[in-house]
Design a protein around this motif. Structure first.
Motif, short mmCIF file in Angstrom:
data_model
loop_
_atom_site.label_atom_id
_atom_site.label_comp_id
_atom_site.label_asym_id
_atom_site.label_seq_id
_atom_site.Cartn_x
_atom_site.Cartn_y
_atom_site.Cartn_z
N LEU A 38 0.82 -1.20 0.00
CA LEU A 38 0.00 0.00 0.00
C LEU A 38 0.86 1.25 0.00
N SER A 75 2.18 7.88 10.77
CA SER A 75 1.14 7.36 9.90
C SER A 75 1.73 6.91 8.58
N THR A 98 0.01 6.73 5.75
CA THR A 98 -0.61 7.41 4.61
C THR A 98 -0.79 8.91 4.82
N VAL A 155 -11.35 6.93 8.01
CA VAL A 155 -10.44 7.23 6.89
C VAL A 155 -9.21 6.32 6.95
N ALA A 156 -8.65 6.16 8.16
CA ALA A 156 -7.46 5.32 8.31
C ALA A 156 -7.77 3.86 7.95
N GLN A 184 -10.07 2.84 5.83
CA GLN A 184 -10.24 2.78 4.38
C GLN A 184 -8.90 2.75 3.66
N ARG A 185 -7.93 3.45 4.22
CA ARG A 185 -6.60 3.50 3.60
C ARG A 185 -5.66 2.40 4.11
N GLN A 186 -6.19 1.55 4.96
CA GLN A 186 -5.41 0.45 5.56
C GLN A 186 -4.18 0.98 6.31
N ASP A 187 -4.37 2.10 6.98
CA ASP A 187 -3.29 2.68 7.79
C ASP A 187 -3.35 2.03 9.17
#
Length: 323
Positions: A47, A91, A93, A279-280, A282-285
């Motif tokens: 990612l 983080s 992302t 949001v995290a 969804q972004r796989q953070d």
């Protein structure tokens, strides 16, 4: 004297037990949160590399930078030691320190939770006491209304509030967190109402049941037979004895509100840790998700521990049964 010493010893054991339970719960929660995300689908290194068939050299460099190439137990200990020092990592992302990301949004979430909690406790207890004292038609109307309110999901309540009070009446803003105390309260009024609606109904039902039980108790009937005014009986005898279950349920509700902010903050565009979690995820953070999840667990556990301590302060006899 011996009775006082025995009670003090019981309270001491209770405090030690609650402290040990708090620590054990947080350690177990950290293991579950960290371990659970290890089984999540997807490779964080891929990612971060953009997800377009990166070279093995690129993936190796990313894994080394974020310590993803270390054994799982070593990653866990590194993460846990960072949590203790409030070094939450960086983080994957957002390109920012996780501690900074959370700190910049935590105030809005705490305002929202505090606003909703105040509304829940004040209105819920007041409605419950009113239903128990008045009975008859008032009790039936409140019971039906709260039953309907408990069946309405938070996101449905949010949509209805936006449509009525923001779109049609234009009383409150639809999105944002506001700036300054007054403006922030104005922006968070509809989110707080959406978040608290179900819990107001639930707490009012608990309060009604507790107060009704005390009204039928022998000591209350004795006090009323002696000619003591109803207001004094309610204040001195009914509410004092009914406060324990009300306080316990209120603590559970307030502790769970931090998780409820996820839906509300998304619906109203509030920049809080709930929307950050979405949001995290969804972004796989995984770094941000882990830290926020553990923070929510910590909030829940700490609030419930405080409620237990308040209950013991009001009635030290509970320390004997809870130790």
């Amino acid at each position: 004297m011996s009775r006082i010493r025995g009670r003090s010893a019981a309270v001491g054991r209770f405090l030690v037990g609650r402290a040990a339970s708090l620590v054990a719960t947080m350690v177990l929660a950290s293991v579950l949160v960290f371990g659970g995300l290890q089984f999540a689908p997807g490779d964080p290194a891929v990612l971060l590399a953009g997800g377009h068939n990166p070279s093995q050299e690129t993936l190796a460099a990313i894994r080394a930078e974020y310590h993803l190439d270390e054994p799982v137990w070593q990653q866990y200990l590194r993460w846990l030691s960072g949590i203790v020092r409030w070094d939450l990592g960086r983080s994957m992302t957002f390109n920012d320190e996780v501690g900074q990301l959370i700190s910049s949004r935590l105030t809005n979430s705490l305002y929202l939770v505090g606003y909703a909690a105040t509304f829940i406790v004040v209105v819920g207890v007041a409605i419950g006491v009113l239903a128990a004292l008045c009975g008859g038609l008032v009790d039936r109307v409140i019971t039906v209304t709260t039953s309907v309110a408990m069946a309405v999901p938070t996101f449905v309540a949010a949509i209805a509030l936006i449509w009525v009070f923001a779109t049609e009446l234009d009383w409150f803003p639809v999105f944002g967190s506001g700036t300054g105390f007054v403006d922030r309260l104005r922006h968070l009024t509809l989110p707080a109402l959406a978040l608290s609606g179900l819990y107001v109904a639930y707490l009012s039902r608990v309060t009604r049941s507790a107060v009704s039980t005390e009204l039928r108790s022998e000591h209350v009937e004795t006090a009323r037979s002696r000619g003591i005014g109803m207001a004094l009986v309610v204040r001195k005898h009914v509410l004092r004895n009914a406060i324990a279950p009300i306080l316990t349920v209120s603590g559970l509700i307030v502790a769970g509100l931090i998780a409820g902010t996820v839906v509300v903050e998304q619906a109203f565009g509030v920049s809080g840790i709930g929307s950050l979690l979405v949001v995290a995820a969804q972004r796989q953070d995984f770094v941000v998700v882990q830290d926020i999840a553990l923070l929510m667990v910590a909030f829940f556990v700490v609030v419930n521990t405080i409620v237990d301590l308040v209950n013991v302060a009001l009635d030290p006899r509970l320390a004997r049964t809870g130790a």
